[in-house]
Design an enzyme around this catalytic site. Sequence first.
Site, PDB file in Angstrom:
ATOM      1  N   HIS A 458      74.739  34.806  80.110  1.00 15.16           N
ATOM      2  CA  HIS A 458      73.693  35.699  81.098  1.00 15.16           C
ATOM      3  C   HIS A 458      74.009  35.985  82.438  1.00 15.16           C
ATOM      4  CE1 HIS A 458      72.234  37.624  77.250  1.00 15.16           C
ATOM      5  NE2 HIS A 458      72.968  37.556  77.472  1.00 15.16           N
TER       6      HIS A 458
HETATM    7  C1  LIG Z   1      80.197  35.187  74.721  1.00 18.72           C
HETATM    8  C2  LIG Z   1      79.434  35.845  75.574  1.00 18.72           C
HETATM    9  C3  LIG Z   1      78.910  37.184  74.743  1.00 18.72           C
HETATM   10  C4  LIG Z   1      77.787  37.573  75.582  1.00 18.72           C
HETATM   11  N1  LIG Z   1      76.710  38.677  75.237  1.00 18.72           N
HETATM   12  C5  LIG Z   1      76.663  38.776  75.074  1.00 18.72           C
HETATM   13  C6  LIG Z   1      75.867  40.562  74.645  1.00 18.72           C
HETATM   14  O1  LIG Z   1      76.092  40.805  73.479  1.00 18.72           O
HETATM   15  N2  LIG Z   1      75.392  41.786  75.278  1.00 18.72           N
HETATM   16  C7  LIG Z   1      75.111  41.616  76.812  1.00 18.72           C
HETATM   17  O2  LIG Z   1      74.512  42.315  77.138  1.00 18.72           O
HETATM   18  N3  LIG Z   1      76.089  40.565  77.145  1.00 18.72           N
HETATM   19  C8  LIG Z   1      76.590  39.613  76.338  1.00 18.72           C
HETATM   20  N4  LIG Z   1      77.472  38.803  77.085  1.00 18.72           N
HETATM   21  C9  LIG Z   1      77.319  38.984  78.969  1.00 18.72           C
HETATM   22  C10 LIG Z   1      78.546  39.811  79.499  1.00 18.72           C
HETATM   23  O3  LIG Z   1      79.296  40.153  78.765  1.00 18.72           O
HETATM   24  C11 LIG Z   1      78.599  39.690  80.919  1.00 18.72           C
HETATM   25  O4  LIG Z   1      76.964  39.027  81.474  1.00 18.72           O
HETATM   26  C12 LIG Z   1      79.318  40.741  82.223  1.00 18.72           C
HETATM   27  O5  LIG Z   1      80.908  40.954  80.994  1.00 18.72           O
HETATM   28  C13 LIG Z   1      79.771  40.274  83.136  1.00 18.72           C
HETATM   29  O6  LIG Z   1      80.673  41.196  83.514  1.00 18.72           O
HETATM   30  P1  LIG Z   1      80.995  40.527  84.615  1.00 18.72           P
HETATM   31  O7  LIG Z   1      82.097  41.680  85.391  1.00 18.72           O
HETATM   32  O8  LIG Z   1      80.660  40.252  85.479  1.00 18.72           O
HETATM   33  O9  LIG Z   1      82.549  39.457  84.988  1.00 18.72           O
HETATM   34  P2  LIG Z   1      83.557  39.625  83.211  1.00 18.72           P
HETATM   35  O10 LIG Z   1      83.229  40.138  82.389  1.00 18.72           O
HETATM   36  O11 LIG Z   1      83.433  37.963  83.220  1.00 18.72           O
HETATM   37  O12 LIG Z   1      84.762  39.902  84.110  1.00 18.72           O
HETATM   38  C14 LIG Z   1      85.422  39.195  85.010  1.00 18.72           C
HETATM   39  C15 LIG Z   1      86.845  38.704  85.604  1.00 18.72           C
HETATM   40  O13 LIG Z   1      87.507  37.995  86.572  1.00 18.72           O
HETATM   41  C16 LIG Z   1      88.866  37.996  85.763  1.00 18.72           C
HETATM   42  N5  LIG Z   1      89.111  36.028  87.121  1.00 18.72           N
HETATM   43  C17 LIG Z   1      88.757  35.479  87.548  1.00 18.72           C
HETATM   44  N6  LIG Z   1      88.576  35.188  88.279  1.00 18.72           N
HETATM   45  C18 LIG Z   1      89.907  35.799  88.954  1.00 18.72           C
HETATM   46  C19 LIG Z   1      90.575  35.257  89.457  1.00 18.72           C
HETATM   47  N7  LIG Z   1      90.498  34.193  90.761  1.00 18.72           N
HETATM   48  N8  LIG Z   1      91.993  35.873  89.456  1.00 18.72           N
HETATM   49  C20 LIG Z   1      92.259  37.013  88.451  1.00 18.72           C
HETATM   50  N9  LIG Z   1      90.882  37.773  88.057  1.00 18.72           N
HETATM   51  C21 LIG Z   1      89.684  36.544  87.726  1.00 18.72           C
HETATM   52  C22 LIG Z   1      88.208  37.591  84.600  1.00 18.72           C
HETATM   53  O14 LIG Z   1      89.302  36.278  83.852  1.00 18.72           O
HETATM   54  C23 LIG Z   1      87.493  38.695  83.786  1.00 18.72           C
HETATM   55  O15 LIG Z   1      88.145  38.748  83.141  1.00 18.72           O
HETATM   56  C24 LIG Z   1      77.703  37.418  77.043  1.00 18.72           C
HETATM   57  C25 LIG Z   1      78.859  36.694  77.452  1.00 18.72           C
HETATM   58  C26 LIG Z   1      79.608  36.330  76.780  1.00 18.72           C
HETATM   59  C27 LIG Z   1      80.722  34.827  77.399  1.00 18.72           C
END
Ligand SMILES: Cc1cc2nc3c(=O)[nH]c(=O)nc-3n(C[C@H](O)[C@H](O)[C@H](O)COP(=O)(O)OP(=O)(O)OC[C@H]3O[C@@H](n4cnc5c(N)ncnc54)[C@H](O)[C@@H]3O)c2cc1C
Length: 530
Positions: A458
Amino acid sequence: MPVDYVIVGAGSAGCALAGRLSEEPDVDVLLLEAGEDDRRPELRIPAAFPSLFQSDVDWDLRSEPEPGLGGRELYVPCGRVVGGSSAINAMIYIRGHPLDFDEWARSAAPGWSYAEVLPYFKRAEDNERGEDEYHGVAGPLAVSDSRSRHALTDVMLAAAVEAGHEPNGDFNGPRQDGVGRFQVTQRDGYRWSSADAYVRPWLGRPNLDLQSCALVERVVFDGQRAVGVEVVSGGRRKVIRAEREVILCAGAYQSPVLLMLSGIGPADELARLGIPVLEDLPVGENLQNHCLALLNFYTTENALFGIDTPRNRARLETQGAGPLSSNIVEGGGFFRTRPDLPAPDVEFHFSPALFMNEGLTEAQDYGYSFGPIVLKPTSVGRVRLSGTSAGDKPRVQFNFLTTDDDLRAMMEGVRVALDIARQPALKSVERAPASVPESASDDDVRAFVKRVAQGVYHPTSTCAMGSVVDPELRVCGTEGLRVVDASVMPSVTRGNTNAPTIMIAEKAADLILGRPPLPASRPGEGARSA
Ligand SMILES: Cc1cc2nc3c(=O)[nH]c(=O)nc-3n(C[C@H](O)[C@H](O)[C@H](O)COP(=O)(O)OP(=O)(O)OC[C@H]3O[C@@H](n4cnc5c(N)ncnc54)[C@H](O)[C@@H]3O)c2cc1C
């Protein structure tokens, strides 16, 4: 074709933002994602999520040696695929405690109090339990009760009640404390990622374009104004221009990386890599994350082990149910380790499966696991660059359990777990301990925690509101550039972070389009204008 908004990263926030912005027909949105638009079955089958660890849909980062955990380096999963981490996560739907958002609003983020964000949680949500003052039914994000309902989860919850913890049927309702089953981001027993919710249904819109396998290397500036991004795709490097804004949604590890590669970050860190400084900001600092310590037991009962059978696949396909529909972490709870606390400081995860070695070793027996998460950590870490390409894995240091408060909360949480483990309900199904402290003594509990504690995925707050971005998520000192993802949280929420990240994107869409905010509403008080 001119593009108004270039969104970098098709994860939880990026997909939600792209879906919402492209509702405006006169706005062109380009969503760029480093990973593939992968549709393999394991990305949809809930119980398969640990099989995605260290696969090609995972950035598969590692922490630096953790000083509070005896110098161990931790595994750091992070989705690299359309859907981002919401495509590989454990699907638990938790928003956080109302106090989290009130603290944000008070400290650094006016406009983000619980009353002001609740309408956005509801707008996102399609909860199968129906609509009420806490929940919505008309949103894109499917929220449902688990179809698996594993009997061992009920046993763990019964033991927690025997130990004196109150049952709670809705952690996102009036009260967070207590134990119960989690709701999950699933539809008909399958994973429902942010891409399933906000992008895949709308790919036919003429103003929404998704480009996968496109690694953004940096933001391109004209003076202090962001005018586009440099991207590598299909072996070619090009610049894509944004007429209105560049919006980074690359997550709490990669959004700070992209800012630093673009010259926005701590001046000393940029100087180390010879990157000219455009704006000296504490990017990458203030990394917050939750730390988890799981106890594991072998059981005499049927558990989630050896479940990937043709029969179970057929059951999932025809009924949307059965063990493969399990998100593994089926139940949980929220506790206060001191009565004077204003909100829970420990969350529990209960799984009807063994989960050892950070989930990197496949279980070889029937078992169950449960344990505490430090919910409101005071230890903070940092994300730093390891090279000058966005493809270089960043240096990540959490500093888990390096403060007395965090270590104390974790140790108290382990003692709560030991208490639950010795209740009659669990004793009746326990075969043998698999990984537990030697005793409840301080020394043994501390040694156990240092040996098994891991991150619980997280990460937040590396581009926090109040220090790197303003409350409208604009990067300080620049124009035409925002960050919209988990990195902007001023502090990590008391709970799992997918739902609040999607909420941030929902609210950001209104901020970006200049729409008035949804009327603030706190249950019991009725709606009031913002
Ligand atoms: C294994 C795991 C289990 C989890 N379980 C839970 C759960 O059960 N419940 C819950 O609430 N939360 C859970 N989480 C946490 C939750 O999924 C994250 O907090 C949330 O998805 C974060 O969202 P975000 O949009 O910040 O980033 P992300 O969803 O990680 O998205 C970032 C995106 O940007 C892309 N990216 C990065 N750099 C670049 C670049 N230079 N160029 C192009 N694209 C790029 C990545 O590939 C990715 O697709 C879990 C996370 C993981 C990894």
